[in-house]
Design a protein around this motif. Structure first.
Motif, mmCIF file in Angstrom:
data_model
loop_
_atom_site.group_PDB
_atom_site.id
_atom_site.type_symbol
_atom_site.label_atom_id
_atom_site.label_comp_id
_atom_site.label_asym_id
_atom_site.label_seq_id
_atom_site.Cartn_x
_atom_site.Cartn_y
_atom_site.Cartn_z
ATOM 1 N N ASP A 184 -3.773 -1.412 -13.550
ATOM 2 C CA ASP A 184 -4.961 -1.638 -12.724
ATOM 3 C C ASP A 184 -6.133 -0.860 -13.316
ATOM 4 O O ASP A 184 -6.067 0.356 -13.473
ATOM 5 N N THR A 196 -3.346 10.127 -10.279
ATOM 6 C CA THR A 196 -4.438 9.583 -11.068
ATOM 7 C C THR A 196 -4.433 10.181 -12.468
ATOM 8 O O THR A 196 -4.309 11.398 -12.632
ATOM 9 N N GLU A 226 0.844 -1.189 0.000
ATOM 10 C CA GLU A 226 0.000 0.000 0.000
ATOM 11 C C GLU A 226 0.882 1.242 0.000
ATOM 12 O O GLU A 226 1.884 1.308 0.719
ATOM 13 N N TRP A 279 -9.062 -0.082 -12.085
ATOM 14 C CA TRP A 279 -9.923 0.210 -10.940
ATOM 15 C C TRP A 279 -10.417 -1.075 -10.247
ATOM 16 O O TRP A 279 -11.465 -1.112 -9.642
ATOM 17 N N ARG A 338 -3.600 5.053 -13.040
ATOM 18 C CA ARG A 338 -2.660 5.928 -12.329
ATOM 19 C C ARG A 338 -1.223 5.612 -12.715
ATOM 20 O O ARG A 338 -0.920 4.564 -13.294
ATOM 21 N N TYR A 382 2.916 6.261 -10.889
ATOM 22 C CA TYR A 382 3.669 6.598 -9.685
ATOM 23 C C TYR A 382 4.962 7.301 -10.086
ATOM 24 O O TYR A 382 5.488 7.105 -11.187
ATOM 25 N N ASP A 441 0.321 5.625 -0.514
ATOM 26 C CA ASP A 441 -0.421 6.846 -0.820
ATOM 27 C C ASP A 441 -1.881 6.555 -1.151
ATOM 28 O O ASP A 441 -2.457 7.118 -2.078
ATOM 29 N N GLY A 442 -2.478 5.648 -0.387
ATOM 30 C CA GLY A 442 -3.891 5.321 -0.572
ATOM 31 C C GLY A 442 -4.184 4.392 -1.722
ATOM 32 O O GLY A 442 -5.350 4.221 -2.104
ATOM 33 N N THR A 443 -3.149 3.783 -2.307
ATOM 34 C CA THR A 443 -3.342 2.870 -3.439
ATOM 35 C C THR A 443 -2.712 1.512 -3.143
ATOM 36 O O THR A 443 -1.875 1.371 -2.252
ATOM 37 N N TYR A 476 -8.529 -1.994 -7.900
ATOM 38 C CA TYR A 476 -8.183 -1.454 -6.588
ATOM 39 C C TYR A 476 -8.325 0.067 -6.567
ATOM 40 O O TYR A 476 -8.892 0.622 -5.632
ATOM 41 N N ASN A 477 -7.777 0.733 -7.582
ATOM 42 C CA ASN A 477 -7.785 2.198 -7.646
ATOM 43 C C ASN A 477 -7.892 2.629 -9.107
ATOM 44 O O ASN A 477 -7.647 1.833 -10.013
ATOM 45 N N PRO A 478 -8.244 3.901 -9.356
ATOM 46 C CA PRO A 478 -8.346 4.367 -10.746
ATOM 47 C C PRO A 478 -7.006 4.279 -11.491
ATOM 48 O O PRO A 478 -5.940 4.172 -10.876
#
Length: 378
Positions: free
Chosen positions: A74, A107, A47, A76, A82, A84, A49-51, A78-80
Motif C-alpha cells: 500500500d 510504519t 481493519e 498510502w 508498513r 505487520y 490497529d488503525g490500518t 489507505y495508510n503509510p
C-alpha cells in the motif's frame, strides 16, 4: 481438495546469447513438496490497529519467537508504508494449518525518521518483499522503484533499494546496488513495475531479484518467448558478490483477445542454501487470470553478468538452472496473485513447512490467501 503434484522439468543446459525461452537443465536437487497442509484467508480490507489490511507482498518468520512479518505494498492509498506482525497457526505434530492473526502494525520510516510519502510523490516507497535476519534480529525489505510511463507521465523517478529496518520500523541502512539497476528517464535500466520483488537470506549471502527484464536485457515474456530477470547477490558483509540471469518462461497462455495485456515475472525467492533457491514465477494474462509455478533454481554454473550492460545481444551467457517443483493451479483454483514465500516451523515428522501467500491488490475480486505445505529436502 486436489492433490499437490511435484513435477520435474529437465531440459538441455546451454549457453545463450539472447533471452532464453526455456530453463537450462538442472540435476534433481532433492527439494519436494510432500503434502498440502491447508489454506487460511484474511477478510477483504479488514481493519486492524488503525490500518486497512491488504496488498501483502512479502512474509517471513522469526524462528526463535515464531513471530511472522507481513509487508504491505500500500503506497498510502489507505495508510503509510508498513508491515505487520502476527502468527500462523501450524501444528508441529500434525501439520494442520488452522489460523492466521495479526498482532501489530508498524510504519516504515525513512532515514529522516518520517513515514514514506504517498504514491506519485518524490520519495514514495513500493514495498514488495521482507525478510527477518536471525543474526541481527532486524528486517530487510525491498522497494521496486518507479518511473514515469504513458499512463502516469508525472511519476517521479525513484531508485530501487534494499533497506534495513528495526522491528520498530526505524531505518538502519541499505545495501549497495550495481549500476545496471539505476532507474532512468530513458529506455534503459529497470522497467516500471519490474523492480525488486523478491529477497532472501542464505547462510553466507543475501540475494534479491527484479521481477523482469531491464530494457537492455530484452522484451518482457510473450507466449512465444521468455526473458531474463537479474538476481543480485551480496555477501553478509554487504558487498556485491555477483549477478545472475534467471530465465523467465514464455507466457503459459496467450491473452484473450490476442492483443490483450499480460505480465509475467519472478515474484519471490527463498534460499535453500547459498546456491539453491525456490522461485515463484507468476503471470497475469488478460482473459486467463493468474498462473503461478514454483521452481527450484541453482546459481552454481551460471555466468556472473554484473558487468554486462545488456543480455539481449553480445557474448553468450549461462542462466541459472531451474527445475519445476509445483504448478499452483493443481492446489487451489483459481490461482491467486501469489507473491510470498517463507519457511514455517519444522514438523515432528522432520518435514519443513513452506508458506505461500497472495497479494489481493485491495481488489474485492481477489483474496489474501496463505497456503501451507509440508516438504523435504530443505
Amino acid at each position: 481438495m486436489r492433490a499437490v503434484l511435484a513435477l520435474a522439468l529437465a531440459v538441455s543446459a546451454q549457453l545463450v546469447a539472447a533471452p532464453p525461452s526455456s530453463a537450462a537443465s538442472a540435476p534433481r536437487l532433492g527439494f519436494r513438496i510432500t503434502r498440502f497442509l491447508g489454506e487460511q484467508l484474511l477478510a477483504h480490507k479488514m481493519e486492524f490497529d488503525g490500518t486497512v489490511v491488504g496488498g501483502l507482498s512479502g512474509i517471513d518468520r522469526d524462528p526463535r519467537t515464531g513471530t511472522w512479518y507481513f509487508i504491505s505494498d500500500d503506497r498510502w492509498r489507505y495508510n503509510p508504508a508498513r508491515f505487520y506482525t502476527g502468527a500462523l497457526d501450524i501444528d508441529r505434530r500434525t501439520g494442520a494449518f488452522t489460523g492466521v492473526r495479526l498482532t501489530s502494525a508498524i510504519t516504515l520510516l525513512r532515514p529522516d525518521g518520517t513515514p514514506y510519502p504517498g504514491y506519485g510523490e518524490p520519495g514514495s516507497a513500493d514495498p514488495e518483499t521482507i525478510r527477518f535476519d536471525r543474526w541481527s534480529r532486524n528486517l530487510l525489505w525491498g522497494h521496486q522503484g518507479d518511473r514515469p510511463d504513458a499512463r502516469d507521465p508525472a511519476i517521479p523517478l525513484s531508485d530501487l533499494f534494499v533497506r534495513w529496518a528495526g522491528r520498530d520500523g526505524r531505518h538502519l541502512g541499505e545495501l549497495p546496488l550495481p549500476a545496471n539497476l539505476k532507474v532512468t528517464g530513458t529506455d534503459s535500466g529497470p522497467r516500471r513495475d519490474l523492480g525488486f520483488e523478491g529477497l532472501t537470506f542464505a547462510p553466507a549471502t543475501i540475494a534479491a531479484v527484479v521481477a523482469g527484464p531491464r530494457y537492455e536485457d530484452g522484451e518482457p515474456p510473450t507466449a512465444g518467448s521468455g526473458a531474463p530477470a537479474r538476481i543480485t547477490v551480496w555477501g553478509r558483509d554487504g558487498r556485491l558478490r555477483g549477478q545472475y540471469a534467471y530465465p523467465i518462461d514464455p507466457l503459459p497462455a496467450a491473452p484473450i483477445p490476442p492483443d490483450g495485456a499480460a505480465r509475467s515475472g519472478v515474484s519471490e525467492i527463498l534460499a535453500l542454501d547459498d546456491h539453491r533457491y525456490l522461485a515463484l514465477e507468476r503471470s497475469w494474462i488478460e482473459g486467463v487470470n493468474y498462473k503461478v509455478k514454483l521452481y527450484e533454481i541453482d546459481l552454481r554454473r551460471a555466468t556472473d553478468v554484473q558487468d554486462r550492460d545488456g543480455l539481449a545481444t553480445g557474448r553468450p551467457y549461462r542462466p541459472v538452472s531451474k527445475r519445476l517443483v509445483m504448478d499452483l493451479e493443481n492446489v487451489r483454483a483459481p490461482v491467486q496473485n501469489l507473491e510470498s514465500l517463507a519457511w514455517g516451523p519444522r514438523l515432528a515428522t522432520g518435514e519443513c513447512t513452506l508458506v505461500i501467500g497472495s497479494d489481493d491488490n485491495f481488489d474485492q475480486r481477489e483474496v489474501t490467501q496463505f497456503l501451507a505445505f509440508g516438504a523435504r529436502g530443505c
